[in-house]
Design a protein around this motif. Structure first.
Motif, PDB file in Angstrom:
ATOM      1  N   ILE A  54       4.596  -4.793  12.590  1.00  0.00           N
ATOM      2  CA  ILE A  54       3.785  -3.563  12.595  1.00  0.00           C
ATOM      3  C   ILE A  54       4.571  -2.410  11.972  1.00  0.00           C
ATOM      4  CG2 ILE A  54       2.662  -1.835  14.078  1.00  0.00           C
ATOM      5  CD1 ILE A  54       2.148  -4.146  16.092  1.00  0.00           C
ATOM      6  N   VAL A  55       5.811  -2.238  12.445  1.00  0.00           N
ATOM      7  CA  VAL A  55       6.606  -1.062  12.061  1.00  0.00           C
ATOM      8  C   VAL A  55       7.051  -1.118  10.588  1.00  0.00           C
ATOM      9  CG1 VAL A  55       8.815   0.105  12.474  1.00  0.00           C
ATOM     10  CG2 VAL A  55       7.369  -0.512  14.393  1.00  0.00           C
ATOM     11  N   ASP A  56       7.482  -2.282  10.126  1.00  0.00           N
ATOM     12  CA  ASP A  56       8.007  -2.362   8.754  1.00  0.00           C
ATOM     13  C   ASP A  56       6.945  -2.025   7.695  1.00  0.00           C
ATOM     14  OD1 ASP A  56      10.324  -3.000   9.980  1.00  0.00           O
ATOM     15  OD2 ASP A  56      10.697  -4.865   8.910  1.00  0.00           O
ATOM     16  N   PRO A  57       5.717  -2.612   7.760  1.00  0.00           N
ATOM     17  CA  PRO A  57       4.707  -2.200   6.766  1.00  0.00           C
ATOM     18  C   PRO A  57       4.357  -0.708   6.866  1.00  0.00           C
ATOM     19  CG  PRO A  57       4.058  -4.267   7.768  1.00  0.00           C
ATOM     20  CD  PRO A  57       5.223  -3.758   8.549  1.00  0.00           C
ATOM     21  N   LEU A  58       4.359  -0.177   8.108  1.00  0.00           N
ATOM     22  CA  LEU A  58       4.016   1.240   8.313  1.00  0.00           C
ATOM     23  C   LEU A  58       5.064   2.157   7.671  1.00  0.00           C
ATOM     24  CD1 LEU A  58       2.015   3.129   9.866  1.00  0.00           C
ATOM     25  CD2 LEU A  58       3.661   3.136  11.716  1.00  0.00           C
ATOM     26  N   PHE A  59       6.333   1.895   7.981  1.00  0.00           N
ATOM     27  CA  PHE A  59       7.393   2.738   7.422  1.00  0.00           C
ATOM     28  C   PHE A  59       7.612   2.438   5.940  1.00  0.00           C
ATOM     29  CE2 PHE A  59       8.056   3.777  11.764  1.00  0.00           C
ATOM     30  CZ  PHE A  59       8.676   5.009  11.763  1.00  0.00           C
ATOM     31  N   GLY A  60       7.362   1.190   5.539  1.00  0.00           N
ATOM     32  CA  GLY A  60       7.430   0.838   4.111  1.00  0.00           C
ATOM     33  C   GLY A  60       6.414   1.639   3.319  1.00  0.00           C
ATOM     34  N   LEU A  61       5.207   1.765   3.919  1.00  0.00           N
ATOM     35  CA  LEU A  61       4.127   2.549   3.285  1.00  0.00           C
ATOM     36  C   LEU A  61       4.569   4.008   3.113  1.00  0.00           C
ATOM     37  CD1 LEU A  61       0.428   2.238   4.349  1.00  0.00           C
ATOM     38  CD2 LEU A  61       1.370   4.451   3.901  1.00  0.00           C
ATOM     39  N   LEU A  62       5.198   4.550   4.166  1.00  0.00           N
ATOM     40  CA  LEU A  62       5.683   5.940   4.068  1.00  0.00           C
ATOM     41  C   LEU A  62       6.742   6.046   2.968  1.00  0.00           C
ATOM     42  CD1 LEU A  62       6.017   6.959   7.847  1.00  0.00           C
ATOM     43  CD2 LEU A  62       4.202   7.536   6.253  1.00  0.00           C
ATOM     44  N   GLY A  63       7.626   5.044   2.889  1.00  0.00           N
ATOM     45  CA  GLY A  63       8.641   5.021   1.830  1.00  0.00           C
ATOM     46  C   GLY A  63       8.003   4.942   0.451  1.00  0.00           C
ATOM     47  N   GLY A  64       6.917   4.160   0.358  1.00  0.00           N
ATOM     48  CA  GLY A  64       6.183   4.036  -0.910  1.00  0.00           C
ATOM     49  C   GLY A  64       5.573   5.363  -1.327  1.00  0.00           C
ATOM     50  N   LEU A  65       5.033   6.097  -0.351  1.00  0.00           N
ATOM     51  CA  LEU A  65       4.433   7.404  -0.658  1.00  0.00           C
ATOM     52  C   LEU A  65       5.515   8.415  -1.066  1.00  0.00           C
ATOM     53  CD1 LEU A  65       1.691   7.765   2.112  1.00  0.00           C
ATOM     54  CD2 LEU A  65       1.349   7.450  -0.327  1.00  0.00           C
ATOM     55  N   ILE A  66       6.673   8.332  -0.408  1.00  0.00           N
ATOM     56  CA  ILE A  66       7.787   9.210  -0.800  1.00  0.00           C
ATOM     57  C   ILE A  66       8.233   8.852  -2.217  1.00  0.00           C
ATOM     58  CG2 ILE A  66      10.221   9.783  -0.304  1.00  0.00           C
ATOM     59  CD1 ILE A  66       9.462   9.466   2.715  1.00  0.00           C
ATOM     60  N   GLY A  67       8.294   7.545  -2.496  1.00  0.00           N
ATOM     61  CA  GLY A  67       8.652   7.075  -3.837  1.00  0.00           C
ATOM     62  C   GLY A  67       7.678   7.593  -4.883  1.00  0.00           C
ATOM     63  N   TYR A  68       6.389   7.573  -4.524  1.00  0.00           N
ATOM     64  CA  TYR A  68       5.374   8.093  -5.451  1.00  0.00           C
ATOM     65  C   TYR A  68       5.599   9.574  -5.708  1.00  0.00           C
ATOM     66  CZ  TYR A  68       1.108  10.363  -6.897  1.00  0.00           C
ATOM     67  OH  TYR A  68       0.222  11.181  -7.547  1.00  0.00           O
ATOM     68  N   GLN A  69       5.866  10.327  -4.637  1.00  0.00           N
ATOM     69  CA  GLN A  69       6.077  11.777  -4.787  1.00  0.00           C
ATOM     70  C   GLN A  69       7.272  12.077  -5.698  1.00  0.00           C
ATOM     71  OE1 GLN A  69       4.179  14.089  -4.157  1.00  0.00           O
ATOM     72  NE2 GLN A  69       3.245  14.083  -2.156  1.00  0.00           N
ATOM     73  N   ILE A  70       8.283  11.218  -5.640  1.00  0.00           N
ATOM     74  CA  ILE A  70       9.483  11.449  -6.460  1.00  0.00           C
ATOM     75  C   ILE A  70       9.260  10.982  -7.907  1.00  0.00           C
ATOM     76  CG2 ILE A  70      11.930  10.754  -6.745  1.00  0.00           C
ATOM     77  CD1 ILE A  70      12.056  10.786  -3.622  1.00  0.00           C
ATOM     78  N   HIS A  71       8.549   9.866  -8.086  1.00  0.00           N
ATOM     79  CA  HIS A  71       8.394   9.294  -9.428  1.00  0.00           C
ATOM     80  C   HIS A  71       7.043   9.585 -10.076  1.00  0.00           C
ATOM     81  CE1 HIS A  71      12.184   7.187  -9.267  1.00  0.00           C
ATOM     82  NE2 HIS A  71      11.889   6.796  -8.055  1.00  0.00           N
ATOM     83  N   LYS A  72       6.225  10.408  -9.427  1.00  0.00           N
ATOM     84  CA  LYS A  72       4.891  10.693  -9.999  1.00  0.00           C
ATOM     85  C   LYS A  72       5.052  11.432 -11.328  1.00  0.00           C
ATOM     86  CE  LYS A  72       4.478  15.039  -7.550  1.00  0.00           C
ATOM     87  NZ  LYS A  72       3.916  15.793  -6.475  1.00  0.00           N
TER      88      LYS A  72
END
Lengths: 170, 175
Positions: free
Chosen positions: B142-160
């Motif tokens: 449960i936790v890994d996909p949830l926090f992975g998703l947050l990491g993905g969104l942070i990654g998007y914000q940095i690489h957008k």
């Protein structure tokens, strides 16, 4: 309800539920329900050291995660509640990319200073550095999540059209 | 219009990072800071995907969501497998070290002598236990996909893509 509002509501409810879970172990232990308290606390074991001397105490029992993690999560929830007051949910605005990095600096400095022994890491420094990051994070994450969900849903609505085209092409 | 590359491989790379950080004793203490290792894996999945993305196609926030969540899921599975493997090979070394550190702290505070022997025995027994149990498995999934998703969104914000800069036009192909 519009999709951006629904996405925001899911995030706010999720963050609220997460914070409620953090408070439940001390509350349950206070109500002499030690088994249930232990079960909920164990859910957070893989994501926090849960050292008692670094935790915020409620009713004489530690919260499910340490003081820094607690500050980040509670501030994230507070930032989520503040979000519609400061930004429009319907039209997500992405903040500049340096915002999150700047908010992360105090946490990193506090952790590094503690490891290197430069200054004493106290409950206050943990709470303030964590809270700053937690408060800023929703303003970075929520607009990206709303935009992403809207894209995914609109793409899934478009899929049958593509499939139809594929069939007619065949 | 060129098609977007597959997200599977970048997500798998991100998942390997999450799994390795989460499974290696002592390195997994990184996750004690709000799952920093999982957030990093989600971010790296977006980073790898961005490298494969043709210049004509912009990185979208939905890419960040999909990549982060998928990296988290892969990371949970890889991490659980590696954790079990490492436990079989060398036991719960991090758990033992943690208990030893706690004992030293209690000793320096002068409260170790006041502790009931049963409590000390229970702490020592818990250090021997496998870090894999039903709660940790369900929690990771449960936790890994949830926090992975947050990491993905942070990654998007940095690489957008930068605002106001249109994506590069696709290069014309020879007839």
């Amino acid at each position: 309800m519009s999709l951006p509002r629904l996405t925001y509501l899911v995030i706010a409810l999720g963050a609220g539920a997460w914070c409620a879970l953090l408070v439940l172990p001390p509350l349950l232990a206070h109500l002499s329900l030690g088994g249930a308290a232990e079960l909920i606390a164990s859910l957070f074991r893989p994501i926090c050291h849960q050292l008692e001397e670094r935790s915020v105490m409620l009713f004489g029992y530690p919260m499910a995660v340490c003081s820094r993690c607690s500050a980040i999560y509670v501030a994230f929830f507070a930032g989520t509640l503040l979000y519609p007051v400061i930004r429009k949910v319907e039209s997500p605005v992405m903040p500049p990319r340096w915002v999150l990095v700047v908010a992360l600096v105090p946490v990193v400095l506090d952790v590094l200073a503690g490891i290197l022994g430069v200054h004493a890491v106290t409950l206050t420094t943990r709470l303030w550095s964590g809270a700053l990051f937690g408060l800023v994070a929703p303003f970075v994450i929520i607009p990206a999540a709303i935009e992403g969900i809207v894209q995914l849903v609109s793409r899934s609505h478009r899929t049958p059209v593509h499939q139809q085209k594929g069939l007619s092409d065949a | 219009m060129p098609e977007k590359p597959s997200k599977l491989l970048p997500a798998l790379y991100g998942g390997i990072i999450i799994g390795v950080i989460g499974a290696i004793p002592f390195l997994n203490f990184v996750n004690c800071l709000c799952c920093a290792g999982v957030l990093f894996g989600g971010y790296m999945a977006v980073f790898f995907y961005r490298k494969d993305l043709p210049p004509a196609l912009p990185l979208e926030s939905s890419d960040g969501i999909q990549l982060g969540a998928l990296a988290g899921l892969f990371g949970a599975i890889i991490g659980l497998f590696l954790t079990g493997l490492i436990y079989l090979m060398i036991g719960n070394v991090a758990g033992k070290a943690m208990i030893e550190m706690l004992m030293n702290v209690y000793d320096s505070l002068g409260i170790l002598d006041q502790m009931p022997p049963e409590a000390i025995d229970q702490m020592e027994m818990s250090a021997e236990e496998s870090p894999l149990n039903a709660i940790s498995i369900i929690g990771s999934l449960i936790v890994d996909p949830l926090f992975g998703l947050l990491g993905g969104l942070i990654g998007y914000q940095i690489h957008k893509p930068k605002a106001g800069v249109p994506p590069a036009a696709p290069t014309p192909t020879a007839p």
